[in-house]
Design an enzyme around this catalytic site. Structure first.
Site, PDB file in Angstrom:
ATOM      1  N   TYR A 128     108.118 -43.022  73.407  1.00 21.09           N
ATOM      2  CA  TYR A 128     108.885 -44.258  73.217  1.00 21.09           C
ATOM      3  C   TYR A 128     109.736 -44.550  74.458  1.00 21.09           C
ATOM      4  O   TYR A 128     109.733 -45.649  75.010  1.00 21.09           O
ATOM      5  CB  TYR A 128     109.766 -44.107  71.983  1.00 21.09           C
ATOM      6  CG  TYR A 128     110.534 -45.358  71.602  1.00 21.09           C
ATOM      7  CD1 TYR A 128     109.875 -46.459  71.070  1.00 21.09           C
ATOM      8  CD2 TYR A 128     111.911 -45.432  71.769  1.00 21.09           C
ATOM      9  CE1 TYR A 128     110.573 -47.601  70.708  1.00 21.09           C
ATOM     10  CE2 TYR A 128     112.616 -46.565  71.417  1.00 21.09           C
ATOM     11  CZ  TYR A 128     111.948 -47.658  70.877  1.00 21.09           C
ATOM     12  OH  TYR A 128     112.642 -48.791  70.522  1.00 21.09           O
TER      13      TYR A 128
ATOM     14  N   ASP B   3      96.518 -58.052  67.467  1.00 22.46           N
ATOM     15  CA  ASP B   3      96.868 -56.671  67.820  1.00 22.46           C
ATOM     16  C   ASP B   3      97.141 -56.688  69.319  1.00 22.46           C
ATOM     17  O   ASP B   3      96.220 -56.922  70.122  1.00 22.46           O
ATOM     18  CB  ASP B   3      95.698 -55.734  67.488  1.00 22.46           C
ATOM     19  CG  ASP B   3      96.036 -54.277  67.761  1.00 22.46           C
ATOM     20  OD1 ASP B   3      96.922 -54.009  68.606  1.00 22.46           O
ATOM     21  OD2 ASP B   3      95.404 -53.402  67.136  1.00 22.46           O
TER      22      ASP B   3
HETATM   23  N1  LIG Z   1     115.093 -51.042  64.672  1.00 18.57           N
HETATM   24  C1  LIG Z   1     115.696 -50.384  65.644  1.00 18.57           C
HETATM   25  O1  LIG Z   1     116.600 -49.552  65.413  1.00 18.57           O
HETATM   26  C2  LIG Z   1     115.319 -50.677  67.082  1.00 18.57           C
HETATM   27  C3  LIG Z   1     116.162 -50.175  68.087  1.00 18.57           C
HETATM   28  C4  LIG Z   1     115.839 -50.423  69.402  1.00 18.57           C
HETATM   29  C5  LIG Z   1     114.733 -51.178  69.726  1.00 18.57           C
HETATM   30  N2  LIG Z   1     113.930 -51.663  68.736  1.00 18.57           N
HETATM   31  C6  LIG Z   1     112.738 -52.441  69.127  1.00 18.57           C
HETATM   32  O2  LIG Z   1     112.704 -53.640  68.409  1.00 18.57           O
HETATM   33  C7  LIG Z   1     111.354 -54.117  68.350  1.00 18.57           C
HETATM   34  C8  LIG Z   1     111.082 -54.631  66.946  1.00 18.57           C
HETATM   35  O3  LIG Z   1     111.149 -53.548  66.022  1.00 18.57           O
HETATM   36  P1  LIG Z   1     111.838 -53.688  64.604  1.00 18.57           P
HETATM   37  O4  LIG Z   1     113.030 -52.842  64.628  1.00 18.57           O
HETATM   38  O5  LIG Z   1     111.956 -55.094  64.188  1.00 18.57           O
HETATM   39  O6  LIG Z   1     110.772 -52.887  63.693  1.00 18.57           O
HETATM   40  P2  LIG Z   1     109.651 -53.376  62.675  1.00 18.57           P
HETATM   41  O7  LIG Z   1     110.247 -54.105  61.531  1.00 18.57           O
HETATM   42  O8  LIG Z   1     108.836 -52.156  62.382  1.00 18.57           O
HETATM   43  O9  LIG Z   1     108.794 -54.402  63.548  1.00 18.57           O
HETATM   44  C9  LIG Z   1     107.827 -53.983  64.464  1.00 18.57           C
HETATM   45  C10 LIG Z   1     106.854 -55.135  64.653  1.00 18.57           C
HETATM   46  O10 LIG Z   1     105.869 -54.744  65.620  1.00 18.57           O
HETATM   47  C11 LIG Z   1     104.597 -55.133  65.109  1.00 18.57           C
HETATM   48  N3  LIG Z   1     103.539 -54.327  65.678  1.00 18.57           N
HETATM   49  C12 LIG Z   1     103.408 -52.990  65.667  1.00 18.57           C
HETATM   50  N4  LIG Z   1     102.257 -52.635  66.248  1.00 18.57           N
HETATM   51  C13 LIG Z   1     101.643 -53.789  66.652  1.00 18.57           C
HETATM   52  C14 LIG Z   1     100.422 -54.105  67.300  1.00 18.57           C
HETATM   53  N5  LIG Z   1      99.571 -53.146  67.683  1.00 18.57           N
HETATM   54  N6  LIG Z   1     100.127 -55.406  67.545  1.00 18.57           N
HETATM   55  C15 LIG Z   1     100.971 -56.376  67.159  1.00 18.57           C
HETATM   56  N7  LIG Z   1     102.144 -56.158  66.552  1.00 18.57           N
HETATM   57  C16 LIG Z   1     102.463 -54.868  66.289  1.00 18.57           C
HETATM   58  C17 LIG Z   1     104.729 -54.961  63.595  1.00 18.57           C
HETATM   59  O11 LIG Z   1     103.806 -55.786  62.909  1.00 18.57           O
HETATM   60  P3  LIG Z   1     102.400 -55.338  62.287  1.00 18.57           P
HETATM   61  O12 LIG Z   1     102.573 -53.964  61.719  1.00 18.57           O
HETATM   62  O13 LIG Z   1     102.161 -56.399  61.255  1.00 18.57           O
HETATM   63  O14 LIG Z   1     101.435 -55.411  63.410  1.00 18.57           O
HETATM   64  C18 LIG Z   1     106.132 -55.496  63.368  1.00 18.57           C
HETATM   65  O15 LIG Z   1     106.098 -56.894  63.245  1.00 18.57           O
HETATM   66  C19 LIG Z   1     110.473 -52.932  68.783  1.00 18.57           C
HETATM   67  O16 LIG Z   1     109.984 -53.168  70.079  1.00 18.57           O
HETATM   68  C20 LIG Z   1     111.434 -51.751  68.792  1.00 18.57           C
HETATM   69  O17 LIG Z   1     111.068 -50.806  69.762  1.00 18.57           O
HETATM   70  C21 LIG Z   1     114.196 -51.438  67.421  1.00 18.57           C
END
Ligand SMILES: NC(=O)c1ccc[n+]([C@@H]2O[C@H](COP(=O)([O-])OP(=O)(O)OC[C@H]3O[C@@H](n4cnc5c(N)ncnc54)[C@H](OP(=O)(O)O)[C@@H]3O)[C@@H](O)[C@H]2O)c1
Length: 280
Positions: free
Chosen positions: A157, A65
Protein backbone atom coordinates in the site's frame (compact mmCIF):
# COMPACT_ATOMS: atom_id res chain seq x y z
CA UNK A 1 -9.62 32.96 -3.92
CA UNK A 2 -12.96 32.93 -5.70
CA UNK A 3 -14.59 29.62 -5.11
CA UNK A 4 -15.37 27.52 -8.17
CA UNK A 5 -18.57 25.56 -8.17
CA UNK A 6 -18.56 22.38 -10.17
CA UNK A 7 -21.88 23.14 -11.84
CA UNK A 8 -21.94 21.59 -15.33
CA UNK A 9 -18.34 20.46 -14.93
CA UNK A 10 -17.69 16.94 -16.18
CA UNK A 11 -15.98 14.87 -13.51
CA UNK A 12 -14.78 11.25 -13.62
CA UNK A 13 -14.46 9.55 -10.22
CA UNK A 14 -12.97 6.09 -9.84
CA UNK A 15 -13.84 4.05 -6.77
CA UNK A 16 -17.26 5.73 -6.78
CA UNK A 17 -19.27 2.71 -5.64
CA UNK A 18 -18.63 3.32 -1.91
CA UNK A 19 -16.82 5.37 0.69
CA UNK A 20 -14.98 8.55 -0.23
CA UNK A 21 -15.73 8.22 -3.96
CA UNK A 22 -19.46 7.88 -3.32
CA UNK A 23 -19.41 10.85 -0.92
CA UNK A 24 -17.56 12.94 -3.52
CA UNK A 25 -20.13 12.02 -6.14
CA UNK A 26 -23.03 13.06 -3.91
CA UNK A 27 -21.43 16.38 -3.00
CA UNK A 28 -20.61 17.12 -6.63
CA UNK A 29 -24.16 16.21 -7.63
CA UNK A 30 -25.41 18.80 -5.12
CA UNK A 31 -23.43 21.37 -7.12
CA UNK A 32 -24.92 20.20 -10.41
CA UNK A 33 -21.82 18.44 -11.75
CA UNK A 34 -21.89 15.95 -14.62
CA UNK A 35 -20.49 12.69 -13.32
CA UNK A 36 -18.86 9.63 -14.84
CA UNK A 37 -18.76 7.10 -12.02
CA UNK A 38 -16.40 4.15 -12.18
CA UNK A 39 -15.84 1.01 -10.09
CA UNK A 40 -16.39 -2.72 -10.58
CA UNK A 41 -19.65 -3.30 -8.64
CA UNK A 42 -22.21 -2.24 -11.26
CA UNK A 43 -25.24 -2.43 -8.93
CA UNK A 44 -23.65 -0.23 -6.26
CA UNK A 45 -22.44 2.20 -8.90
CA UNK A 46 -25.89 2.48 -10.46
CA UNK A 47 -27.38 3.19 -7.01
CA UNK A 48 -24.87 6.02 -6.49
CA UNK A 49 -25.60 7.40 -9.98
CA UNK A 50 -29.30 7.30 -9.22
CA UNK A 51 -28.81 9.17 -5.93
CA UNK A 52 -26.73 11.78 -7.78
CA UNK A 53 -29.44 12.32 -10.39
CA UNK A 54 -32.02 12.75 -7.65
CA UNK A 55 -29.83 15.48 -6.13
CA UNK A 56 -29.70 17.48 -9.36
CA UNK A 57 -26.53 16.24 -11.03
CA UNK A 58 -26.16 14.33 -14.26
CA UNK A 59 -24.57 10.94 -13.65
CA UNK A 60 -23.70 7.80 -15.54
CA UNK A 61 -22.40 4.58 -14.05
CA UNK A 62 -19.53 3.17 -16.11
CA UNK A 63 -18.49 -0.19 -14.63
CA UNK A 64 -14.70 -0.29 -14.88
CA UNK A 65 -11.86 -2.32 -13.48
CA UNK A 66 -9.07 0.26 -13.35
CA UNK A 67 -6.39 -2.44 -13.60
CA UNK A 68 -7.52 -2.91 -17.21
CA UNK A 69 -5.94 -0.18 -19.35
CA UNK A 70 -8.44 -0.69 -22.17
CA UNK A 71 -11.34 -0.31 -19.75
CA UNK A 72 -9.88 2.98 -18.47
CA UNK A 73 -9.59 4.26 -22.02
CA UNK A 74 -13.22 3.26 -22.61
CA UNK A 75 -14.23 5.00 -19.36
CA UNK A 76 -12.75 8.28 -20.55
CA UNK A 77 -14.26 7.90 -24.03
CA UNK A 78 -17.68 7.12 -22.55
CA UNK A 79 -17.64 10.19 -20.29
CA UNK A 80 -16.42 12.34 -23.16
CA UNK A 81 -19.13 11.07 -25.50
CA UNK A 82 -21.76 11.83 -22.84
CA UNK A 83 -20.58 15.27 -21.72
CA UNK A 84 -18.29 16.52 -24.51
CA UNK A 85 -15.56 17.52 -22.06
CA UNK A 86 -13.67 16.42 -18.97
CA UNK A 87 -12.96 19.01 -16.31
CA UNK A 88 -11.75 16.83 -13.46
CA UNK A 89 -10.48 13.30 -12.91
CA UNK A 90 -10.47 11.92 -9.38
CA UNK A 91 -8.32 8.80 -9.13
CA UNK A 92 -9.74 7.36 -5.94
CA UNK A 93 -10.05 3.56 -6.41
CA UNK A 94 -7.91 1.75 -3.88
CA UNK A 95 -7.35 -1.22 -1.63
CA UNK A 96 -4.74 -2.59 0.72
CA UNK A 97 -3.17 -5.79 1.99
CA UNK A 98 -2.13 -5.92 5.61
CA UNK A 99 0.67 -8.40 6.06
CA UNK A 100 4.32 -8.52 6.97
CA UNK A 101 6.34 -8.43 3.76
CA UNK A 102 8.29 -11.55 4.73
CA UNK A 103 4.98 -13.42 5.20
CA UNK A 104 3.73 -12.96 1.61
CA UNK A 105 3.40 -16.34 -0.13
CA UNK A 106 4.40 -14.70 -3.42
CA UNK A 107 4.20 -11.25 -5.01
CA UNK A 108 0.73 -11.63 -6.52
CA UNK A 109 -1.06 -9.56 -3.88
CA UNK A 110 1.69 -6.94 -3.92
CA UNK A 111 1.20 -6.56 -7.68
CA UNK A 112 -2.59 -6.44 -7.27
CA UNK A 113 -2.35 -3.45 -4.93
CA UNK A 114 0.09 -1.69 -7.27
CA UNK A 115 -2.23 -2.48 -10.19
CA UNK A 116 -5.23 -0.80 -8.57
CA UNK A 117 -3.67 2.02 -6.56
CA UNK A 118 -0.91 3.07 -8.94
CA UNK A 119 -1.47 1.65 -12.43
CA UNK A 120 -5.23 2.21 -12.19
CA UNK A 121 -4.59 5.91 -11.60
CA UNK A 122 -1.91 5.94 -14.29
CA UNK A 123 -4.25 4.42 -16.90
CA UNK A 124 -7.06 6.89 -16.24
CA UNK A 125 -4.69 9.85 -16.09
CA UNK A 126 -3.05 8.97 -19.39
CA UNK A 127 -6.32 8.82 -21.31
CA UNK A 128 -7.98 11.78 -19.57
CA UNK A 129 -5.00 14.12 -19.73
CA UNK A 130 -5.45 15.52 -23.28
CA UNK A 131 -9.01 16.45 -22.32
CA UNK A 132 -7.97 17.95 -18.98
CA UNK A 133 -5.42 20.05 -20.90
CA UNK A 134 -8.17 21.30 -23.20
CA UNK A 135 -10.36 22.30 -20.26
CA UNK A 136 -7.44 23.54 -18.09
CA UNK A 137 -8.93 21.14 -15.61
CA UNK A 138 -8.05 19.36 -12.41
CA UNK A 139 -6.39 16.06 -11.57
CA UNK A 140 -7.07 14.81 -8.05
CA UNK A 141 -5.34 11.73 -6.70
CA UNK A 142 -6.53 10.12 -3.49
CA UNK A 143 -3.37 8.96 -1.79
CA UNK A 144 -3.07 8.49 1.96
CA UNK A 145 -0.90 9.56 4.88
CA UNK A 146 0.68 6.19 4.08
CA UNK A 147 1.76 7.85 0.82
CA UNK A 148 3.85 10.35 2.78
CA UNK A 149 4.95 8.31 5.80
CA UNK A 150 5.64 4.60 5.72
CA UNK A 151 3.78 2.36 8.16
CA UNK A 152 4.59 -1.27 8.91
CA UNK A 153 2.62 -4.25 7.55
CA UNK A 154 1.39 -2.16 4.61
CA UNK A 155 4.42 -2.30 2.31
CA UNK A 156 2.48 -2.72 -0.93
CA UNK A 157 0.00 0.00 0.00
CA UNK A 158 2.75 2.39 1.04
CA UNK A 159 4.76 1.63 -2.12
CA UNK A 160 1.71 2.19 -4.34
CA UNK A 161 0.80 5.48 -2.69
CA UNK A 162 4.38 6.78 -2.68
CA UNK A 163 4.48 5.96 -6.40
CA UNK A 164 1.21 7.82 -6.90
CA UNK A 165 2.62 10.81 -5.00
CA UNK A 166 5.77 10.82 -7.14
CA UNK A 167 3.76 10.64 -10.34
CA UNK A 168 1.52 13.48 -9.12
CA UNK A 169 4.45 15.73 -8.18
CA UNK A 170 6.13 15.19 -11.53
CA UNK A 171 2.93 15.80 -13.49
CA UNK A 172 2.21 18.95 -11.50
CA UNK A 173 5.48 20.42 -12.73
CA UNK A 174 4.85 19.33 -16.31
CA UNK A 175 1.29 20.56 -16.40
CA UNK A 176 1.67 23.96 -14.76
CA UNK A 177 1.91 25.75 -18.13
CA UNK A 178 -1.13 23.88 -19.41
CA UNK A 179 -3.18 25.16 -16.47
CA UNK A 180 -3.98 21.69 -15.14
CA UNK A 181 -3.70 21.45 -11.36
CA UNK A 182 -2.66 18.26 -9.59
CA UNK A 183 -3.96 17.76 -6.05
CA UNK A 184 -2.87 14.92 -3.80
CA UNK A 185 -5.25 14.00 -0.99
CA UNK A 186 -3.71 12.24 2.00
CA UNK A 187 -6.45 11.11 4.39
CA UNK A 188 -5.86 9.56 7.77
CA UNK A 189 -8.49 7.01 8.79
CA UNK A 190 -11.93 7.51 7.28
CA UNK A 191 -15.05 5.45 8.03
CA UNK A 192 -15.68 3.57 4.77
CA UNK A 193 -15.60 -0.04 3.57
CA UNK A 194 -11.85 0.24 3.10
CA UNK A 195 -10.82 -1.59 6.27
CA UNK A 196 -13.40 -4.31 5.66
CA UNK A 197 -11.82 -4.87 2.25
CA UNK A 198 -8.31 -5.07 3.77
CA UNK A 199 -6.85 -8.32 2.48
CA UNK A 200 -4.69 -10.60 4.57
CA UNK A 201 -1.69 -12.42 3.19
CA UNK A 202 -4.00 -15.14 1.85
CA UNK A 203 -6.07 -12.58 -0.06
CA UNK A 204 -9.04 -12.87 2.35
CA UNK A 205 -10.92 -9.64 3.17
CA UNK A 206 -10.92 -8.67 6.82
CA UNK A 207 -14.70 -8.22 6.86
CA UNK A 208 -16.60 -6.29 9.60
CA UNK A 209 -13.70 -6.83 12.05
CA UNK A 210 -11.78 -4.29 9.96
CA UNK A 211 -14.04 -1.53 11.31
CA UNK A 212 -12.86 -2.01 14.88
CA UNK A 213 -10.24 0.67 14.50
CA UNK A 214 -12.86 3.38 14.08
CA UNK A 215 -13.81 5.58 17.00
CA UNK A 216 -16.50 8.24 17.31
CA UNK A 217 -13.89 10.77 16.22
CA UNK A 218 -12.85 8.98 13.03
CA UNK A 219 -13.51 11.16 9.99
CA UNK A 220 -16.60 10.34 7.94
CA UNK A 221 -16.46 9.84 4.18
CA UNK A 222 -18.53 12.99 3.74
CA UNK A 223 -16.07 15.05 5.81
CA UNK A 224 -13.23 13.69 3.72
CA UNK A 225 -15.11 14.48 0.52
CA UNK A 226 -15.75 18.06 1.66
CA UNK A 227 -12.05 18.62 2.35
CA UNK A 228 -11.12 16.97 -0.97
CA UNK A 229 -13.47 19.15 -2.98
CA UNK A 230 -12.29 22.33 -1.27
CA UNK A 231 -8.70 21.39 -2.12
CA UNK A 232 -9.63 20.66 -5.74
CA UNK A 233 -11.59 23.91 -5.97
CA UNK A 234 -8.57 25.88 -4.79
CA UNK A 235 -6.19 23.81 -6.88
CA UNK A 236 -4.14 22.98 -3.80
CA UNK A 237 -1.12 20.75 -4.31
CA UNK A 238 -1.66 18.52 -1.31
CA UNK A 239 -3.84 18.01 1.74
CA UNK A 240 -2.63 16.15 4.82
CA UNK A 241 -5.31 15.02 7.23
CA UNK A 242 -5.20 13.82 10.84
CA UNK A 243 -1.71 13.97 12.36
CA UNK A 244 -0.09 14.33 8.91
CA UNK A 245 1.52 17.75 9.24
CA UNK A 246 3.30 17.24 12.59
CA UNK A 247 4.23 13.68 11.60
CA UNK A 248 5.96 14.89 8.45
CA UNK A 249 7.86 17.56 10.37
CA UNK A 250 8.89 14.95 12.92
CA UNK A 251 10.10 12.64 10.19
CA UNK A 252 12.09 15.42 8.52
CA UNK A 253 13.86 16.51 11.71
CA UNK A 254 13.92 13.38 13.90
CA UNK A 255 13.42 10.34 11.64
CA UNK A 256 14.43 7.79 14.29
CA UNK A 257 11.91 9.20 16.77
CA UNK A 258 9.28 9.33 14.00
CA UNK A 259 9.83 5.61 13.30
CA UNK A 260 9.29 4.78 16.97
CA UNK A 261 6.14 6.90 17.20
CA UNK A 262 4.67 5.40 14.01
CA UNK A 263 5.44 1.87 15.12
CA UNK A 264 3.94 2.44 18.58
CA UNK A 265 0.82 4.09 17.11
CA UNK A 266 0.38 1.31 14.60
CA UNK A 267 0.83 -1.43 17.15
CA UNK A 268 -1.64 0.32 19.49
CA UNK A 269 -4.25 0.35 16.72
CA UNK A 270 -3.58 -3.32 15.96
CA UNK A 271 -4.12 -4.19 19.62
CA UNK A 272 -7.35 -2.16 19.67
CA UNK A 273 -8.56 -3.94 16.56
CA UNK A 274 -8.02 -7.30 18.16
CA UNK A 275 -10.34 -6.37 21.05
CA UNK A 276 -14.12 -6.78 20.63
CA UNK A 277 -15.91 -3.51 19.90
CA UNK A 278 -19.36 -2.79 18.47
CA UNK A 279 -19.14 -1.88 14.80
CA UNK A 280 -19.88 1.72 13.76
N1 LIG B 1 -10.71 4.81 4.46
C1 LIG B 1 -9.51 5.19 4.88
O1 LIG B 1 -9.20 5.17 6.09
C2 LIG B 1 -8.51 5.73 3.87
C3 LIG B 1 -7.38 6.38 4.38
C4 LIG B 1 -6.45 6.87 3.49
C5 LIG B 1 -6.65 6.75 2.13
N2 LIG B 1 -7.76 6.12 1.66
C6 LIG B 1 -7.91 5.99 0.19
O2 LIG B 1 -9.19 6.42 -0.18
C7 LIG B 1 -9.55 5.81 -1.43
C8 LIG B 1 -11.00 5.37 -1.35
O3 LIG B 1 -11.14 4.35 -0.37
P1 LIG B 1 -12.36 4.31 0.64
O4 LIG B 1 -11.83 4.57 1.97
O5 LIG B 1 -13.50 5.10 0.15
O6 LIG B 1 -12.69 2.72 0.61
P2 LIG B 1 -13.83 1.87 -0.09
O7 LIG B 1 -15.17 2.25 0.42
O8 LIG B 1 -13.40 0.45 0.06
O9 LIG B 1 -13.73 2.32 -1.62
C9 LIG B 1 -12.76 1.80 -2.49
C10 LIG B 1 -13.29 1.96 -3.90
O10 LIG B 1 -12.30 1.47 -4.82
C11 LIG B 1 -12.98 0.67 -5.78
N3 LIG B 1 -12.09 -0.30 -6.38
C12 LIG B 1 -11.34 -1.23 -5.77
N4 LIG B 1 -10.69 -1.97 -6.67
C13 LIG B 1 -11.03 -1.48 -7.90
C14 LIG B 1 -10.72 -1.81 -9.24
N5 LIG B 1 -9.88 -2.82 -9.53
N6 LIG B 1 -11.27 -1.09 -10.25
C15 LIG B 1 -12.11 -0.08 -9.97
N7 LIG B 1 -12.45 0.30 -8.74
C16 LIG B 1 -11.92 -0.41 -7.71
C17 LIG B 1 -14.12 0.02 -5.00
O11 LIG B 1 -15.18 -0.35 -5.86
P3 LIG B 1 -15.48 -1.82 -6.43
O12 LIG B 1 -15.16 -2.80 -5.36
O13 LIG B 1 -16.94 -1.73 -6.77
O14 LIG B 1 -14.63 -1.94 -7.64
C18 LIG B 1 -14.57 1.18 -4.13
O15 LIG B 1 -15.47 1.99 -4.85
C19 LIG B 1 -8.54 4.67 -1.64
O16 LIG B 1 -7.63 5.03 -2.64
C20 LIG B 1 -7.83 4.56 -0.29
O17 LIG B 1 -6.51 4.12 -0.45
C21 LIG B 1 -8.70 5.61 2.49
Amino acid sequence: MASTRFTQQAVIITGASSGIGEALALRLADEGAWLGLAARRADRLEAVADACRQRGGRAIAIPTDVTDEGACRALVEHALAEYGRIDMLVNNAGLSVVAKFSDFHDLGLFRRVMDVNFYGALHCTYYALPHLMKSRGRLVNTSSLGGKLAIPYNSCYVASKFALGGLSDSLRLELADAGVSVTVICPYWVVTEFHEHYLDRDGRPKGPAGRKLYTKRTMTADQCARITLEAARRRRRQVLMGPGQPAIWLQAFAPGLADRVIEATFMRSLRRRSQPRPSV
